[in-house]
Design a protein around this motif. Structure first.
Motif, short mmCIF file in Angstrom:
data_model
loop_
_atom_site.label_atom_id
_atom_site.label_comp_id
_atom_site.label_asym_id
_atom_site.label_seq_id
_atom_site.Cartn_x
_atom_site.Cartn_y
_atom_site.Cartn_z
N VAL A 218 69.80 -100.28 -115.52
CA VAL A 218 70.91 -99.31 -115.61
C VAL A 218 72.14 -99.96 -116.23
CG1 VAL A 218 72.54 -97.94 -114.25
CG2 VAL A 218 70.09 -97.87 -113.72
N GLU A 219 72.46 -101.18 -115.79
CA GLU A 219 73.64 -101.86 -116.32
C GLU A 219 73.46 -102.22 -117.79
OE1 GLU A 219 76.59 -102.11 -114.67
OE2 GLU A 219 75.43 -100.80 -113.36
N LEU A 220 72.25 -102.55 -118.19
CA LEU A 220 71.98 -102.83 -119.59
C LEU A 220 72.25 -101.59 -120.44
CD1 LEU A 220 70.87 -105.05 -121.52
CD2 LEU A 220 68.61 -104.03 -121.19
N ILE A 221 71.81 -100.44 -119.96
CA ILE A 221 72.05 -99.18 -120.66
C ILE A 221 73.54 -98.84 -120.64
CG2 ILE A 221 71.56 -96.71 -120.65
CD1 ILE A 221 68.84 -97.42 -119.35
N ARG A 222 74.18 -99.02 -119.50
CA ARG A 222 75.60 -98.69 -119.36
C ARG A 222 76.46 -99.47 -120.36
NH1 ARG A 222 77.50 -96.53 -114.95
NH2 ARG A 222 75.88 -97.47 -113.63
N PHE A 223 76.24 -100.78 -120.42
CA PHE A 223 77.03 -101.61 -121.32
C PHE A 223 76.72 -101.26 -122.78
CE2 PHE A 223 78.11 -103.84 -117.59
CZ PHE A 223 79.15 -104.73 -117.88
N ALA A 224 75.45 -100.98 -123.07
CA ALA A 224 75.07 -100.66 -124.45
C ALA A 224 75.72 -99.37 -124.92
CB ALA A 224 73.54 -100.57 -124.56
N LEU A 225 75.83 -98.38 -124.03
CA LEU A 225 76.45 -97.11 -124.40
C LEU A 225 77.91 -97.31 -124.80
CD1 LEU A 225 74.95 -94.67 -121.74
CD2 LEU A 225 74.65 -94.52 -124.22
N TYR A 226 78.52 -98.38 -124.31
CA TYR A 226 79.90 -98.69 -124.67
C TYR A 226 79.96 -99.89 -125.62
CZ TYR A 226 81.33 -95.27 -121.25
OH TYR A 226 81.52 -94.09 -120.57
N MET A 227 78.84 -100.12 -126.30
CA MET A 227 78.73 -101.15 -127.34
C MET A 227 79.14 -102.52 -126.83
SD MET A 227 79.97 -99.04 -130.73
CE MET A 227 81.51 -98.57 -129.96
N GLN A 228 78.69 -102.84 -125.62
CA GLN A 228 78.91 -104.15 -125.05
C GLN A 228 77.57 -104.75 -124.65
OE1 GLN A 228 82.10 -104.58 -122.17
NE2 GLN A 228 83.09 -102.70 -122.88
N PHE A 229 77.52 -106.06 -124.62
CA PHE A 229 76.27 -106.77 -124.32
C PHE A 229 76.34 -107.38 -122.94
CE2 PHE A 229 73.82 -110.81 -124.49
CZ PHE A 229 72.56 -110.25 -124.61
#
Length: 263
Positions: A218-229
């Motif tokens: 979930v956190e991987l998806i969350r950060f990716a949606l905000y263009m963060q790694f």
């Protein structure tokens, strides 16, 4: 490589055709997250105030916070649904026929996994489009950046479903096993509330949530949606994928796993 690609095409196409013929499965996959987004979020909005935490730079609404978790919910439920079809295929004999193909067992299982993940991603982007209609929008590039995270997370949860399906003897036992997997993984994660909120209630539960691989998906998806790694989340998801896939290969090995005991 031609036989490998032919097998990949055939298995993925079979998964796609099965999904097209089961339209209620597509609707059900969207109903669950939409109920959480439009109904439960309205009640939880006041009870669960959110502080500014990465990757967010400003205060956000509760509906915005749970969108990545609901994307993970779709991947989780579809991964388990795919494993249900494996149990059914094994009972009807088609799974044994597939595994007797003159190709590595790992490649055949990976093709099955890739097909179910592709279907999950279609469902996720459909959900994100509906969420955007209700005013919950992300940066346009965020939708693109989220694709690799969705693929990796979908593979992990699909691999978990593969591993479980190899140890379920009968279709009737599937529902009971899933209840002990899906709901604990979903509720003991950061999908619905941040870990710091859980720590206020119980540090032990917070530690359990932090250990849960679904939390990191979930956190991987969350950060990716905000263009963060999120490197730590990626590492956990990759490790979990390798572990679950190894368990699936062990379970579907006729020399050791459930396939032999049922044969």
């Amino acid at each position: 490589m031609i036989p490998y690609l032919v097998a990949l095409r055939a298995i993925v196409l079979r998964e796609g055709l099965r999904f097209i013929h089961q339209r209620e499965r597509f609707v059900a996959a969207l109903v669950r997250p939409l109920v959480w987004l439009l109904v439960f979020a309205a009640g939880f909005r006041a009870a669960l105030g959110l502080s500014i935490i990465p990757p967010y730079a400003t205060y956000i609404t509760y509906e915005t916070y749970i969108v990545p978790g609901l994307c993970g919910m779709i991947l989780l439920f579809n991964g388990m649904q795919s494993s249900l079809s494996l149990v059914y295929d094994r009972e009807t004999g088609s799974m044994r026929l597939l595994l007797t193909a003159p190709l590595p067992r790992g490649w055949l299982l990976f093709c099955k996994l890739l097909g179910s993940t592709a279907i999950s991603i279609v469902q996720v982007y459909t959900f994100l489009a509906i969420a955007a209609l209700f005013g919950i929008e992300m940066n346009a590039w965020g939708y693109v950046a989220a694709l690799p995270a969705l693929v990796i997370s979908g593979l992990m949860l699909g691999a978990l479903g593969l591993a479980l399906s190899s140890f379920i003897k009968q279709l009737e036992n599937f529902a009971g096993v899933m209840n002990f997997v899906i709901f604990p993984m979903f509720f003991l994660s950061s999908a619905l509330y941040p870990l710091w909120k859980m720590a206020e209630s119980s540090p032990l539960l917070r530690d359990i949530c932090a250990f849960n691989p679904f939390t990191h998906a979930v956190e991987l998806i969350r950060f990716a949606l905000y263009m963060q790694f999120n490197g730590m989340a990626l590492l956990w998801v990759l490790l979990a994928t390798v572990l679950f896939m190894a368990c699936a290969l062990w379970g579907y090995d006729p020399a050791r796993g459930m396939v032999k005991r049922k044969g």
